[in-house]
Each structure stands twice: as structure tokens, then as C-alpha cells.
Write a protein that holds these residues in place. Structure first.
Motif, PDB file in Angstrom:
ATOM      1  N   LYS A 100       0.814  -1.212   0.000  1.00 24.75           N
ATOM      2  CA  LYS A 100       0.000   0.000   0.000  1.00 24.75           C
ATOM      3  C   LYS A 100       0.851   1.267   0.000  1.00 24.75           C
ATOM      4  O   LYS A 100       0.466   2.286  -0.578  1.00 24.75           O
ATOM      5  CB  LYS A 100      -0.920   0.005   1.219  1.00 24.75           C
ATOM      6  CG  LYS A 100      -2.069  -0.990   1.133  1.00 24.75           C
ATOM      7  CD  LYS A 100      -3.002  -0.838   2.329  1.00 24.75           C
ATOM      8  CE  LYS A 100      -4.190  -1.796   2.208  1.00 24.75           C
ATOM      9  NZ  LYS A 100      -5.118  -1.652   3.362  1.00 24.75           N
ATOM     10  N   ASP A 101       2.013   1.223   0.656  1.00 25.13           N
ATOM     11  CA  ASP A 101       2.836   2.420   0.736  1.00 25.13           C
ATOM     12  C   ASP A 101       3.544   2.743  -0.581  1.00 25.13           C
ATOM     13  O   ASP A 101       4.226   3.768  -0.692  1.00 25.13           O
ATOM     14  CB  ASP A 101       3.867   2.290   1.861  1.00 25.13           C
ATOM     15  CG  ASP A 101       4.831   1.121   1.633  1.00 25.13           C
ATOM     16  OD1 ASP A 101       4.603   0.320   0.699  1.00 25.13           O
ATOM     17  OD2 ASP A 101       5.803   1.007   2.405  1.00 25.13           O
ATOM     18  N   MET A 102       3.402   1.870  -1.583  1.00 22.86           N
ATOM     19  CA  MET A 102       4.010   2.127  -2.890  1.00 22.86           C
ATOM     20  C   MET A 102       3.093   2.938  -3.803  1.00 22.86           C
ATOM     21  O   MET A 102       3.521   3.433  -4.836  1.00 22.86           O
ATOM     22  CB  MET A 102       4.373   0.796  -3.561  1.00 22.86           C
ATOM     23  CG  MET A 102       5.422  -0.007  -2.802  1.00 22.86           C
ATOM     24  SD  MET A 102       5.680  -1.672  -3.471  1.00 22.86           S
ATOM     25  CE  MET A 102       6.388  -1.301  -5.062  1.00 22.86           C
ATOM     26  N   TYR A 103       1.826   3.065  -3.430  1.00 25.72           N
ATOM     27  CA  TYR A 103       0.892   3.817  -4.269  1.00 25.72           C
ATOM     28  C   TYR A 103       1.112   5.322  -4.084  1.00 25.72           C
ATOM     29  O   TYR A 103       1.231   5.830  -2.966  1.00 25.72           O
ATOM     30  CB  TYR A 103      -0.552   3.465  -3.917  1.00 25.72           C
ATOM     31  CG  TYR A 103      -1.000   2.142  -4.487  1.00 25.72           C
ATOM     32  CD1 TYR A 103      -1.371   2.027  -5.817  1.00 25.72           C
ATOM     33  CD2 TYR A 103      -1.030   0.999  -3.680  1.00 25.72           C
ATOM     34  CE1 TYR A 103      -1.778   0.807  -6.337  1.00 25.72           C
ATOM     35  CE2 TYR A 103      -1.438  -0.228  -4.190  1.00 25.72           C
ATOM     36  CZ  TYR A 103      -1.812  -0.310  -5.528  1.00 25.72           C
ATOM     37  OH  TYR A 103      -2.205  -1.522  -6.045  1.00 25.72           O
ATOM     38  N   GLN A 104       1.160   6.007  -5.206  1.00 31.18           N
ATOM     39  CA  GLN A 104       1.315   7.458  -5.234  1.00 31.18           C
ATOM     40  C   GLN A 104       0.124   8.066  -5.996  1.00 31.18           C
ATOM     41  O   GLN A 104      -0.530   7.392  -6.792  1.00 31.18           O
ATOM     42  CB  GLN A 104       2.616   7.857  -5.940  1.00 31.18           C
ATOM     43  CG  GLN A 104       3.871   7.244  -5.347  1.00 31.18           C
ATOM     44  CD  GLN A 104       4.305   7.952  -4.087  1.00 31.18           C
ATOM     45  OE1 GLN A 104       4.489   9.159  -4.083  1.00 31.18           O
ATOM     46  NE2 GLN A 104       4.447   7.200  -2.992  1.00 31.18           N
ATOM     47  N   THR A 105      -0.121   9.319  -5.727  1.00 37.05           N
ATOM     48  CA  THR A 105      -1.190  10.007  -6.459  1.00 37.05           C
ATOM     49  C   THR A 105      -0.716  11.385  -6.898  1.00 37.05           C
ATOM     50  O   THR A 105       0.115  12.018  -6.227  1.00 37.05           O
ATOM     51  CB  THR A 105      -2.463  10.141  -5.602  1.00 37.05           C
ATOM     52  OG1 THR A 105      -3.511  10.704  -6.398  1.00 37.05           O
ATOM     53  CG2 THR A 105      -2.232  11.031  -4.389  1.00 37.05           C
ATOM     54  N   ASN A 106      -1.251  11.818  -8.024  1.00 36.20           N
ATOM     55  CA  ASN A 106      -0.982  13.167  -8.541  1.00 36.20           C
ATOM     56  C   ASN A 106      -2.311  13.877  -8.726  1.00 36.20           C
ATOM     57  O   ASN A 106      -3.214  13.350  -9.375  1.00 36.20           O
ATOM     58  CB  ASN A 106      -0.215  13.106  -9.859  1.00 36.20           C
ATOM     59  CG  ASN A 106      -0.075  14.481 -10.502  1.00 36.20           C
ATOM     60  OD1 ASN A 106      -0.882  14.865 -11.330  1.00 36.20           O
ATOM     61  ND2 ASN A 106       0.947  15.206 -10.104  1.00 36.20           N
ATOM     62  N   ILE A 107      -2.453  15.046  -8.143  1.00 36.41           N
ATOM     63  CA  ILE A 107      -3.651  15.862  -8.268  1.00 36.41           C
ATOM     64  C   ILE A 107      -3.226  17.259  -8.699  1.00 36.41           C
ATOM     65  O   ILE A 107      -2.328  17.854  -8.084  1.00 36.41           O
ATOM     66  CB  ILE A 107      -4.426  15.948  -6.948  1.00 36.41           C
ATOM     67  CG1 ILE A 107      -4.690  14.557  -6.383  1.00 36.41           C
ATOM     68  CG2 ILE A 107      -5.747  16.692  -7.136  1.00 36.41           C
ATOM     69  CD1 ILE A 107      -5.293  14.565  -4.991  1.00 36.41           C
ATOM     70  N   THR A 108      -3.854  17.787  -9.743  1.00 36.20           N
ATOM     71  CA  THR A 108      -3.494  19.097 -10.269  1.00 36.20           C
ATOM     72  C   THR A 108      -4.714  20.009 -10.299  1.00 36.20           C
ATOM     73  O   THR A 108      -5.788  19.600 -10.739  1.00 36.20           O
ATOM     74  CB  THR A 108      -2.905  18.982 -11.678  1.00 36.20           C
ATOM     75  OG1 THR A 108      -1.745  18.147 -11.637  1.00 36.20           O
ATOM     76  CG2 THR A 108      -2.493  20.358 -12.216  1.00 36.20           C
ATOM     77  N   TYR A 109      -4.518  21.226  -9.835  1.00 36.43           N
ATOM     78  CA  TYR A 109      -5.550  22.260  -9.856  1.00 36.43           C
ATOM     79  C   TYR A 109      -5.064  23.448 -10.699  1.00 36.43           C
ATOM     80  O   TYR A 109      -3.866  23.745 -10.731  1.00 36.43           O
ATOM     81  CB  TYR A 109      -5.880  22.762  -8.448  1.00 36.43           C
ATOM     82  CG  TYR A 109      -6.514  21.745  -7.542  1.00 36.43           C
ATOM     83  CD1 TYR A 109      -7.891  21.641  -7.428  1.00 36.43           C
ATOM     84  CD2 TYR A 109      -5.732  20.891  -6.771  1.00 36.43           C
ATOM     85  CE1 TYR A 109      -8.483  20.710  -6.574  1.00 36.43           C
ATOM     86  CE2 TYR A 109      -6.297  19.956  -5.917  1.00 36.43           C
ATOM     87  CZ  TYR A 109      -7.676  19.871  -5.828  1.00 36.43           C
ATOM     88  OH  TYR A 109      -8.248  18.947  -4.981  1.00 36.43           O
ATOM     89  N   ILE A 110      -6.006  24.105 -11.337  1.00 38.60           N
ATOM     90  CA  ILE A 110      -5.735  25.361 -12.033  1.00 38.60           C
ATOM     91  C   ILE A 110      -6.474  26.465 -11.276  1.00 38.60           C
ATOM     92  O   ILE A 110      -7.663  26.329 -10.974  1.00 38.60           O
ATOM     93  CB  ILE A 110      -6.215  25.317 -13.497  1.00 38.60           C
ATOM     94  CG1 ILE A 110      -5.484  24.226 -14.268  1.00 38.60           C
ATOM     95  CG2 ILE A 110      -5.994  26.672 -14.166  1.00 38.60           C
ATOM     96  CD1 ILE A 110      -5.998  24.035 -15.682  1.00 38.60           C
ATOM     97  N   LEU A 111      -5.774  27.531 -10.956  1.00 40.60           N
ATOM     98  CA  LEU A 111      -6.399  28.620 -10.221  1.00 40.60           C
ATOM     99  C   LEU A 111      -5.819  29.956 -10.640  1.00 40.60           C
ATOM    100  O   LEU A 111      -4.733  30.026 -11.226  1.00 40.60           O
ATOM    101  CB  LEU A 111      -6.235  28.426  -8.716  1.00 40.60           C
ATOM    102  CG  LEU A 111      -4.814  28.365  -8.151  1.00 40.60           C
ATOM    103  CD1 LEU A 111      -4.815  28.816  -6.690  1.00 40.60           C
ATOM    104  CD2 LEU A 111      -4.265  26.935  -8.198  1.00 40.60           C
ATOM    105  N   THR A 112      -6.558  30.995 -10.357  1.00 41.82           N
ATOM    106  CA  THR A 112      -6.135  32.355 -10.671  1.00 41.82           C
ATOM    107  C   THR A 112      -6.084  33.160  -9.385  1.00 41.82           C
ATOM    108  O   THR A 112      -7.031  33.146  -8.598  1.00 41.82           O
ATOM    109  CB  THR A 112      -7.120  33.032 -11.643  1.00 41.82           C
ATOM    110  OG1 THR A 112      -7.193  32.260 -12.842  1.00 41.82           O
ATOM    111  CG2 THR A 112      -6.656  34.431 -11.986  1.00 41.82           C
ATOM    112  N   VAL A 113      -4.956  33.843  -9.171  1.00 44.32           N
ATOM    113  CA  VAL A 113      -4.817  34.701  -7.989  1.00 44.32           C
ATOM    114  C   VAL A 113      -4.630  36.139  -8.443  1.00 44.32           C
ATOM    115  O   VAL A 113      -4.059  36.402  -9.508  1.00 44.32           O
ATOM    116  CB  VAL A 113      -3.633  34.254  -7.105  1.00 44.32           C
ATOM    117  CG1 VAL A 113      -3.884  32.845  -6.564  1.00 44.32           C
ATOM    118  CG2 VAL A 113      -2.317  34.288  -7.873  1.00 44.32           C
TER     119      VAL A 113
END
Length: 212
Positions: A100-113
């Protein structure tokens, strides 16, 4: 036999010569000029478009998503653009039992500041929470209601610059007539990163003219 071949060859040569002259543009000789007009403008009122990514263990995913959701009050237009889960194999681990500790995740957001202060706040908050993250400036954000007016103004000024160059190259003894105007890639000469990070815009036009 030789005499019979000369007439068709000569005739074909005349046809080719005639078609080449007919299709040749009028301004491809020595009587034309071509210049690049440019205009660069700072946009102090523009914001930043950012890519914010989490790239780490699945076990930390829930905490990061909860933090990202809490940003909606400050950044209403923030949207998730990508999420993936994968196994992070190290060299020599291929074929081994997946833990289980080998699983990775990538999450990407687009935002404007709106300005750099919120950008700095996000960075400091992420560092404080020890999230593995990347944050990149990917563009300047301009109010859509103002963008068209700014683009038109910049094109006008780029054309003024092109006319000045044409006048210099033509000299006082020649007049010129513009035959074509083409808008060019607007991220030169320093590349998009320079303009995006410094909230600048550049307008470039290729102008072709014939001498009269």
C-alpha cells in the motif's frame, strides 16, 4: 529524331515560363519591404494563472484534498484538472509484491490569484503542512472585459512601430503601400515564462509593403 524533340521541349519551356510569371506576386522583387512591428506593455492590474499539483503518497491525499477544498472561499474559480494514482517502483522492485505504501497520487488544480501576495501565502501554507507539491506560474490573468481593449491597443501600437520602420527603410524619396499585415506569436523574444511571471504582454505584427 532530334529535331522532333526540340519543338515540344521548347514549347514546354515557354509554358513553364509563362505560368511562373503569371503566379509570381507583384511584391517579390526588389520593390518591397517587410518588417516586424512590436509593442510591449506591463499589466500591473493582471493576476496570475497557476498550476498547483500534489505528487505524493496516497495516504496524504485526503489531507491535501481537504486543504484544497478550503481554498474555494479565497479562489472561487479553482478547478481540478487532473488526478491519477500509480505505483512508484524503485530500481530493482519491478515484479515485487505491491504494498500500500508504494501507491502514489498526482492531483493538479488550475487557479487564478489576483496578485503575488496570495501566491506567497499559498506557498508558505503548503510548506508549513509538509505537502509534497509543485506550484507554477503559467500565465497572466487579465479581466476578460478588459482583454479585448488591451489587445486592440497593443496591435495599434505595434503597427505604429512597423510604420516607423517602413518609413526609415523606404527613405524620404520613396512612398510605400502596405499589402499585408499578419499577427505573430506574442511570446517572443524571451519566451512565455518571462512574460507570464512578469505580467507583461507583447504584440508583434509582420507588415509587408511595396515601394511606390
Amino acid at each position: 529524331m532530334i529535331n522532333r524533340l526540340r519543338i515540344p521541349l521548347a514549347f514546354a519551356a515557354l509554358l513553364c515560363l509563362g505560368s511562373c510569371n503569371k503566379n509570381k506576386p507583384a511584391d517579390t522583387g526588389d520593390n518591397y519591404l517587410q518588417v516586424i512591428g512590436e509593442y510591449e506593455q506591463q499589466l500591473p492590474g493582471a493576476g496570475y494563472r497557476l498550476n498547483l499539483s500534489y505528487n505524493g503518497p496516497v495516504a496524504m491525499r485526503h489531507a491535501f484534498v481537504a486543504w484544497a477544498d478550503s481554498l474555494q472561499n479565497k479562489v472561487p474559480d479553482m478547478v481540478k484538472s487532473n488526478e491519477s494514482i500509480y505505483v512508484n517502483y524503485m530500481p530493482g522492485q519491478t515484479g515485487m509484491h505491491i504494498r500500500k505504501d508504494m501507491y502514489q497520487t498526482n492531483i493538479t488544480y488550475i487557479l487564478t490569484v489576483a496578485d503575488s501576495s496570495l501566491y506567497a501565502h499559498l506557498t508558505q501554507d503548503l510548506l508549513r503542512r509538509n505537502f509534497p507539491f509543485t506550484i507554477n506560474v503559467v500565465g497572466a490573468a487579465l479581466d476578460p472585459a478588459k482583454k479585448l481593449a488591451v489587445q486592440q491597443h497593443m496591435l495599434e501600437q505595434a503597427l505604429v512601430n512597423a510604420r516607423a520602420k517602413l518609413g526609415f527603410l523606404a527613405g524620404k524619396e520613396h512612398l510605400y503601400k502596405i499589402t499585408s499585415i499578419e499577427e505573430l506569436d506574442n511570446t517572443m523574444p524571451y519566451g512565455p515564462e518571462y512574460y507570464d511571471f512578469n505580467r507583461k504582454m507583447i504584440s508583434r505584427v509582420k507588415v509587408r509593403a511595396t515601394l511606390e
